[in-house]
Design a protein around this motif. Structure first.
Motif, PDB file in Angstrom:
ATOM      1  N   GLU A  19      19.011 -26.489  26.799  1.00 52.61           N
ATOM      2  CA  GLU A  19      19.908 -26.469  25.638  1.00 52.61           C
ATOM      3  C   GLU A  19      20.292 -25.030  25.262  1.00 52.61           C
ATOM      4  N   PRO A  20      21.344 -24.862  24.445  1.00 54.45           N
ATOM      5  CA  PRO A  20      21.692 -23.494  24.017  1.00 54.45           C
ATOM      6  C   PRO A  20      20.525 -22.859  23.256  1.00 54.45           C
ATOM      7  N   ILE A  21      20.409 -21.566  23.363  1.00 56.21           N
ATOM      8  CA  ILE A  21      19.390 -20.859  22.589  1.00 56.21           C
ATOM      9  C   ILE A  21      20.123 -19.935  21.640  1.00 56.21           C
ATOM     10  N   SER A  22      19.884 -20.125  20.366  1.00 55.38           N
ATOM     11  CA  SER A  22      20.450 -19.239  19.366  1.00 55.38           C
ATOM     12  C   SER A  22      21.963 -19.086  19.534  1.00 55.38           C
ATOM     13  N   MET A  23      22.634 -20.245  19.533  1.00 51.89           N
ATOM     14  CA  MET A  23      24.092 -20.231  19.717  1.00 51.89           C
ATOM     15  C   MET A  23      24.796 -19.988  18.380  1.00 51.89           C
ATOM     16  N   VAL A  24      25.448 -18.878  18.282  1.00 52.18           N
ATOM     17  CA  VAL A  24      26.257 -18.572  17.104  1.00 52.18           C
ATOM     18  C   VAL A  24      27.553 -17.988  17.647  1.00 52.18           C
ATOM     19  N   GLU A  25      28.656 -18.541  17.223  1.00 58.65           N
ATOM     20  CA  GLU A  25      29.921 -18.100  17.803  1.00 58.65           C
ATOM     21  C   GLU A  25      30.413 -16.810  17.158  1.00 58.65           C
ATOM     22  N   THR A  26      30.952 -15.929  17.975  1.00 61.84           N
ATOM     23  CA  THR A  26      31.484 -14.669  17.457  1.00 61.84           C
ATOM     24  C   THR A  26      32.933 -14.880  17.020  1.00 61.84           C
ATOM     25  N   PRO A  27      33.289 -14.445  15.799  1.00 66.01           N
ATOM     26  CA  PRO A  27      34.687 -14.622  15.369  1.00 66.01           C
ATOM     27  C   PRO A  27      35.659 -13.905  16.317  1.00 66.01           C
ATOM     28  N   ALA A  49      27.480 -12.051  28.958  1.00 61.89           N
ATOM     29  CA  ALA A  49      26.091 -12.510  29.098  1.00 61.89           C
ATOM     30  C   ALA A  49      25.750 -13.462  27.964  1.00 61.89           C
ATOM     31  N   GLY A  50      25.602 -14.735  28.265  1.00 54.51           N
ATOM     32  CA  GLY A  50      25.369 -15.764  27.235  1.00 54.51           C
ATOM     33  C   GLY A  50      26.719 -16.119  26.632  1.00 54.51           C
ATOM     34  N   CYS A  51      27.586 -16.731  27.472  1.00 51.23           N
ATOM     35  CA  CYS A  51      29.005 -16.806  27.081  1.00 51.23           C
ATOM     36  C   CYS A  51      29.316 -17.910  26.067  1.00 51.23           C
ATOM     37  N   ALA A  55      34.054 -17.334  23.659  1.00 49.44           N
ATOM     38  CA  ALA A  55      34.864 -16.558  22.710  1.00 49.44           C
ATOM     39  C   ALA A  55      35.348 -15.241  23.340  1.00 49.44           C
ATOM     40  N   PHE A  56      34.474 -14.563  24.040  1.00 41.24           N
ATOM     41  CA  PHE A  56      34.875 -13.286  24.656  1.00 41.24           C
ATOM     42  C   PHE A  56      35.750 -13.513  25.887  1.00 41.24           C
ATOM     43  N   LEU A  57      35.380 -14.533  26.665  1.00 37.29           N
ATOM     44  CA  LEU A  57      36.132 -14.785  27.909  1.00 37.29           C
ATOM     45  C   LEU A  57      37.596 -15.052  27.605  1.00 37.29           C
ATOM     46  N   ILE A  71      27.837 -16.149  32.195  1.00 40.98           N
ATOM     47  CA  ILE A  71      26.594 -16.873  32.468  1.00 40.98           C
ATOM     48  C   ILE A  71      26.099 -17.462  31.158  1.00 40.98           C
ATOM     49  N   GLU A  72      25.669 -18.717  31.237  1.00 44.71           N
ATOM     50  CA  GLU A  72      25.270 -19.430  30.019  1.00 44.71           C
ATOM     51  C   GLU A  72      24.152 -20.396  30.376  1.00 44.71           C
ATOM     52  N   ILE A  73      23.146 -20.440  29.537  1.00 44.48           N
ATOM     53  CA  ILE A  73      21.963 -21.256  29.842  1.00 44.48           C
ATOM     54  C   ILE A  73      22.204 -22.740  29.580  1.00 44.48           C
ATOM     55  N   SER A  74      23.086 -23.043  28.678  1.00 40.62           N
ATOM     56  CA  SER A  74      23.325 -24.456  28.363  1.00 40.62           C
ATOM     57  C   SER A  74      24.388 -25.031  29.288  1.00 40.62           C
ATOM     58  N   GLY A  91      22.817 -20.679  33.934  1.00 39.49           N
ATOM     59  CA  GLY A  91      21.507 -20.144  34.311  1.00 39.49           C
ATOM     60  C   GLY A  91      20.988 -19.190  33.257  1.00 39.49           C
ATOM     61  N   ASP A  92      19.807 -18.682  33.540  1.00 43.57           N
ATOM     62  CA  ASP A  92      19.154 -17.760  32.614  1.00 43.57           C
ATOM     63  C   ASP A  92      19.520 -16.328  33.008  1.00 43.57           C
ATOM     64  N   PHE A  93      20.240 -15.671  32.150  1.00 46.44           N
ATOM     65  CA  PHE A  93      20.683 -14.301  32.425  1.00 46.44           C
ATOM     66  C   PHE A  93      19.508 -13.395  32.808  1.00 46.44           C
ATOM     67  N   LEU A  94      18.365 -13.627  32.164  1.00 38.17           N
ATOM     68  CA  LEU A  94      17.231 -12.722  32.374  1.00 38.17           C
ATOM     69  C   LEU A  94      16.582 -12.913  33.735  1.00 38.17           C
ATOM     70  N   GLY A 107      29.285  -8.984  25.132  1.00 34.32           N
ATOM     71  CA  GLY A 107      28.836 -10.241  24.558  1.00 34.32           C
ATOM     72  C   GLY A 107      28.058 -10.127  23.281  1.00 34.32           C
ATOM     73  N   ASN A 108      27.617 -11.288  22.887  1.00 31.58           N
ATOM     74  CA  ASN A 108      26.793 -11.458  21.700  1.00 31.58           C
ATOM     75  C   ASN A 108      25.554 -12.199  22.181  1.00 31.58           C
ATOM     76  N   PRO A 109      24.541 -11.449  22.628  1.00 29.18           N
ATOM     77  CA  PRO A 109      23.371 -12.128  23.202  1.00 29.18           C
ATOM     78  C   PRO A 109      22.629 -12.934  22.147  1.00 29.18           C
ATOM     79  N   PRO A 110      21.738 -13.828  22.598  1.00 29.92           N
ATOM     80  CA  PRO A 110      20.955 -14.581  21.599  1.00 29.92           C
ATOM     81  C   PRO A 110      19.992 -13.642  20.885  1.00 29.92           C
ATOM     82  N   TYR A 111      19.685 -13.953  19.623  1.00 30.82           N
ATOM     83  CA  TYR A 111      18.654 -13.207  18.901  1.00 30.82           C
ATOM     84  C   TYR A 111      17.545 -14.204  18.570  1.00 30.82           C
TER      85      TYR A 111
HETATM   86  C1  LIG Z   1      24.792 -15.774  20.045  1.00 27.67           C
HETATM   87  S1  LIG Z   1      25.403 -16.934  21.192  1.00 27.67           S
HETATM   88  C2  LIG Z   1      26.938 -16.183  21.628  1.00 27.67           C
HETATM   89  C3  LIG Z   1      27.886 -17.075  22.343  1.00 27.67           C
HETATM   90  C4  LIG Z   1      29.227 -16.457  22.701  1.00 27.67           C
HETATM   91  N1  LIG Z   1      29.067 -15.343  23.633  1.00 27.67           N
HETATM   92  C5  LIG Z   1      29.947 -15.973  21.478  1.00 27.67           C
HETATM   93  O1  LIG Z   1      29.874 -14.773  21.242  1.00 27.67           O
HETATM   94  O2  LIG Z   1      30.559 -16.765  20.779  1.00 27.67           O
HETATM   95  C6  LIG Z   1      24.350 -16.643  22.548  1.00 27.67           C
HETATM   96  C7  LIG Z   1      24.562 -17.589  23.717  1.00 27.67           C
HETATM   97  O3  LIG Z   1      23.671 -17.186  24.760  1.00 27.67           O
HETATM   98  C8  LIG Z   1      23.113 -18.354  25.368  1.00 27.67           C
HETATM   99  N2  LIG Z   1      21.819 -17.973  25.945  1.00 27.67           N
HETATM  100  C9  LIG Z   1      20.642 -17.861  25.291  1.00 27.67           C
HETATM  101  N3  LIG Z   1      19.681 -17.455  26.138  1.00 27.67           N
HETATM  102  C10 LIG Z   1      20.266 -17.305  27.334  1.00 27.67           C
HETATM  103  C11 LIG Z   1      19.793 -16.885  28.589  1.00 27.67           C
HETATM  104  N4  LIG Z   1      18.528 -16.554  28.765  1.00 27.67           N
HETATM  105  N5  LIG Z   1      20.670 -16.830  29.607  1.00 27.67           N
HETATM  106  C12 LIG Z   1      21.968 -17.178  29.426  1.00 27.67           C
HETATM  107  N6  LIG Z   1      22.468 -17.581  28.254  1.00 27.67           N
HETATM  108  C13 LIG Z   1      21.639 -17.632  27.213  1.00 27.67           C
HETATM  109  C14 LIG Z   1      22.998 -19.333  24.232  1.00 27.67           C
HETATM  110  O4  LIG Z   1      22.907 -20.664  24.706  1.00 27.67           O
HETATM  111  C15 LIG Z   1      24.254 -19.043  23.425  1.00 27.67           C
HETATM  112  O5  LIG Z   1      25.319 -19.817  23.845  1.00 27.67           O
END
Ligand SMILES: C[S@@+](CC[C@H](N)C(=O)[O-])C[C@H]1O[C@@H](n2cnc3c(N)ncnc32)[C@H](O)[C@@H]1O
Length: 517
Positions: A19-27, A49-51, A55-57, A71-74, A91-94, A107-111
């Motif tokens: 599932e998504p991890i810490s998904m918050v969309e960037t304006p 990274a974590g697309c 939004a960025f693409l 790349i996106e985990i969900s 996949g998992d970016f890390l 990007g806006n990585p997960p926090y």
């Molecule tokens: C804060 S959101 C930002 C989404 C998008 N880039 C935006 O700015 O609107 C972070 C995204 O990273 C994804 N994510 C979290 N951990 C990840 C990982 N290890 N590898 C790839 N994607 C990951 C989440 O599922 C989420 O969609």
């Protein structure tokens, strides 16, 4: 294993999809601002990274960038992004085994803190960041820097914490010397439902030999945290273009942050180590800085006047008077908060000898039991009582209290001679080889505030007074005459409760004409 057409990513392990991890969309406007920081041409290989939902693409595509990857985990989100570009991998970016490096990572990585992460990712985060106290975004930054081509650009929006957190040292090492743009967005309301202290930064990966070059870093700091993303975009770009401040942003330029700096601050460098000779002192050489006592559950220990009246004589002896942040008025203290102090009671049996107190505290037993308590502490004890000996030794002496986190526009160092203790939300400073009024006036000055902020004493929109930073803060070599004047005016403020004398203190300090680096 699957390969994704055109993607610079070669492995895809189906089992990793979660599932998504810490998904918050960037304006959108924030994405536009960040995309316009890219200095590469339209052929550049760019990874989000974590697309998320792309939004960025989307903005990258509109701006004509031809080689965009995500790349996106969900799984669902990854599928969704394929509408924008086919170069999406789930996949998992890390942990991903990337076949190529990138010219730009954006990007806006997960926090999310280590403890809140799924176990597989947790391990990778601690492996990459070198600590179990890491946030996942620290690992994202480190991995992204590794994945950049030389000369490549990393443009991320992340919380401010990596600039000062002890556990982000490795992150600062990776970004050492390469920061080109640093936009401090304070606690702007950018993301839905959350207002973390956020920064946008642009880092350029240069060979080590070029790092000492004289390229300056542009630093912007938001003036109004209620500004809309649209205004943030417009005025940030304007400040960057004109290289000057405007109605929404402070602006200055300096050498890129270096790993050797203790903290990275978005305030201009302000140090008075250059200029006037004379004797330099650190606060810790003339005063002892103590942290406050922490209950871990105030409700159980605070006692009001009514409760107090029903206590027995021996129970009243357990009450101590404390200064909290709200009692610090700046220059003087007002009021106090009374607490039951239980740390000298060895066991529950002894506690029962104080029946009213036992009754009050045990009401909260279940909450108190889940507090983190150091070894040997009982459930009815205070959580952390540091510096007790020195605090008690100076109960009758002059003491200066200051809130550890403060949103006020002016410093609130507050003097008292009362027999009071420091609560967990204040520091207590005991002057020993310095006139207390001089120290009080100096610490409350604008001059000290600027110096302190430039040395990193800041958390979001607040100033943070820490034991370490205050202890290490320097007091410049004031002339005897200036010291006496500062002391006199501070005393006038204190005695008359009249803050107008503050300006006089500022004038005396200005007249000393310290030169700043
Ligand atoms: C804060 S959101 C930002 C989404 C998008 N880039 C935006 O700015 O609107 C972070 C995204 O990273 C994804 N994510 C979290 N951990 C990840 C990982 N290890 N590898 C790839 N994607 C990951 C989440 O599922 C989420 O969609």
């Amino acid at each position: 294993m699957k390969t994704v057409r055109n993607a610079a990513i070669t492995e895809w392990n189906e089992e990793e999809i979660i599932e998504p991890i810490s998904m918050v969309e960037t304006p959108r406007e924030i994405c536009e601002l960040m995309v316009s920081l890219i200095s590469k041409d339209s052929d550049a290989r760019i990874l989000d990274a974590g697309c998320g939902k792309g939004a960025f693409l989307r903005v990258l595509k509109e701006k004509g960038f031809k080689n965009i990857f995500g790349i996106e985990i969900s799984k669902n989100l990854a599928e969704y992004c394929k509408r924008i570009t086919e170069n999406i991998v789930c996949g998992d970016f890390l942990r991903y085994n990337f076949a190529y490096k990138y010219d730009v990572i954006i990007g806006n990585p997960p926090y999310a803190h280590f403890n809140d992460l799924p176990s597989g990712i947790r391990e990778e985060v601690s492996h990459i960041a070198g600590t179990k106290e890491s946030d996942i975004y620290y690992a994202f930054i480190i991995k992204a820097v590794e994945l950049l081509e030389e000369g490549g650009e990393l443009i991320f929006i992340v919380p401010y914490g990596f600039t000062y957190n002890t556990f982000a040292k490795k992150v600062r090492k990776y970004l050492d010397g390469g920061m080109e743009i640093f936009i401090d967005l304070d606690e702007a309301h950018i993301f839905e439902g959350e207002n973390p202290e956020t920064v946008i930064f642009k880092y350029v990966k240069r060979p080590f030999t070029e790092k000492s070059g004289d390229k300056l870093m542009k630093v912007l700091r938001l003036k109004d945290k209620n500004a809309s993303p649209r205004r943030i975009k417009i005025f940030a770009l304007k400040a960057l273009k004109e290289r000057k401040a405007n109605e929404l942003f402070h602006y200055f330029e300096r050498k890129p942050f270096s790993f050797t700096e203790k903290v990275w601050s978005s305030f201009p460098e302000f140090s008075f180590t250059v200029g006037k000779g004379g004797e330099w002192k650190k606060v810790k050489e003339v005063a002892k800085v103590c942290v406050g006592f922490v209950t871990g559950f105030d409700k159980a220990f605070i006692i009001d006047k009514n409760d107090e009246e029903s206590l027995t004589e021996s129970e009243r002896k357990l009450i101590k008077r404390f200064i909290k942040a709200k009692n610090c008025k700046g220059f003087w203290t007002e009021g106090e908060v009374r607490y039951i102090f239980t740390n000298d009671i060895a066991n529950e049996e002894d506690l029962r000898r104080f029946p009213n107190i036992f009754e009050k505290i045990s009401r909260y037993k279940s909450e108190m039991q889940v507090r983190y308590l150091p070894k040997g502490k009982k459930w009815f004890h205070w959580q952390a009582v540091r510096n007790r000996e020195i605090v008690e030794k100076h109960l009758n002496a002059a003491k200066i209290f200051v809130p550890t986190l403060d949103r006020s526009e002016k410093n609130r160092f507050s003097l008292t001679y009362d027999e009071v203790y420091p609560s967990g939300d204040v520091l207590m400073i005991i002057p020993h080889q310095i006139d207390e009024f001089f120290l009080l006036g100096f610490l409350n000055s604008e001059f000290f505030r600027k110096y302190y902020l430039s040395n990193g004493g800041r958390r979001g929109g607040r100033i943070a007074f820490t034991q370490k930073l205050i202890s290490e803060a320097e007091i410049p070599p004031f002339s005897e005459e200036a010291k006496q004047k500062i002391s006199k005016f501070a005393k006038l403020v204190y005695v008359r409760r009249d803050l107008r004398y503050r300006n006089e203190i500022e004038r005396v300090i200005d007249a000393e004409k310290f030169h700043f680096a």
